[in-house]
Design an enzyme around this catalytic site. Sequence first.
Site, PDB file in Angstrom:
ATOM      1  N   ASN A 107      -4.987   6.892   3.124  1.00 47.38           N
ATOM      2  CA  ASN A 107      -4.540   7.189   1.762  1.00 47.38           C
ATOM      3  C   ASN A 107      -3.897   5.949   1.162  1.00 47.38           C
ATOM      4  O   ASN A 107      -3.340   5.112   1.897  1.00 47.38           O
ATOM      5  CB  ASN A 107      -3.509   8.322   1.770  1.00 47.38           C
ATOM      6  N   HIS A 109      -0.981   4.882  -1.575  1.00 51.66           N
ATOM      7  CA  HIS A 109       0.167   5.468  -2.258  1.00 51.66           C
ATOM      8  C   HIS A 109       0.819   4.372  -3.092  1.00 51.66           C
ATOM      9  O   HIS A 109       1.018   3.253  -2.600  1.00 51.66           O
ATOM     10  CB  HIS A 109       1.151   6.018  -1.214  1.00 51.66           C
ATOM     11  N   SER A 136       0.864   1.043  -0.829  1.00 49.57           N
ATOM     12  CA  SER A 136       0.729   1.113   0.637  1.00 49.57           C
ATOM     13  C   SER A 136      -0.531   1.882   1.000  1.00 49.57           C
ATOM     14  O   SER A 136      -0.839   2.912   0.368  1.00 49.57           O
ATOM     15  CB  SER A 136       1.926   1.869   1.245  1.00 49.57           C
ATOM     16  N   ASP A 145       2.828  11.308   3.032  1.00 45.88           N
ATOM     17  CA  ASP A 145       3.093   9.885   2.765  1.00 45.88           C
ATOM     18  C   ASP A 145       3.943   9.242   3.859  1.00 45.88           C
ATOM     19  O   ASP A 145       4.738   8.347   3.584  1.00 45.88           O
ATOM     20  CB  ASP A 145       3.803   9.722   1.408  1.00 45.88           C
TER      21      ASP A 145
END
Length: 191
Positions: A107, A109, A136, A145
């Site tokens: 992912n 972020h 990130s 996260d």
Amino acid sequence: MKRIAILISGGGSNMVALVQAMQADFPARPVLVASNDPHAAGLAKARALGVPVAVVDHRSFVGDRPAFETALLAAITPATPDILCLAGFMRILSAEFLAAFGKPVLNIHPSLLPRYPGLDTHQRALEAGDTEAGCSVHRVTADLDAGPLLGQARVRVLPGDTAESLAARVLVAEHRLYPEVLREVCQNASI
Ligand code: GRF
């Protein structure tokens, strides 16, 4: 050659950056772009880039996250992805989904994790008086996260920055960072 599926919920600019990076000598190819929102603008961009798309509308599964995740998995699996990249994907994926998928999920972020998990990251950085922000890429785990960091890019906060102006600058850094990290992940079989 790794097979990459990408999940989006909106404009999909990170998805476009990833798909456009996966040309020539890149060790991966996009095999699917899927969205939880049938109106996601990124779906048309994926089609224009020649990537197969799928939609699993989360509004068809209100109050039944397991059923949504089962449908999402059923949409993804036929593409036989090696890695799942979340790119502006706004649904939280459960530990059960991650276990059932069984392969790496990444992912991006828009903050320098572990600072500012969750939403409104730029507004929070400005309110805290931070002089730098950034983005990130991390492994996705059941903790929002909070998975292992794979890469970060730093962006100066400028005087007079608003959440919008900062977000726009960070987004440019995201579009550089995500393909770089994905290339490293594909070449480093240990992930
Ligand atoms: C980006 O800031 C991304 O970091 C966050 O959603 C925003 C929009 O992403 N997850 P995209 O344009 O849909 O890729």
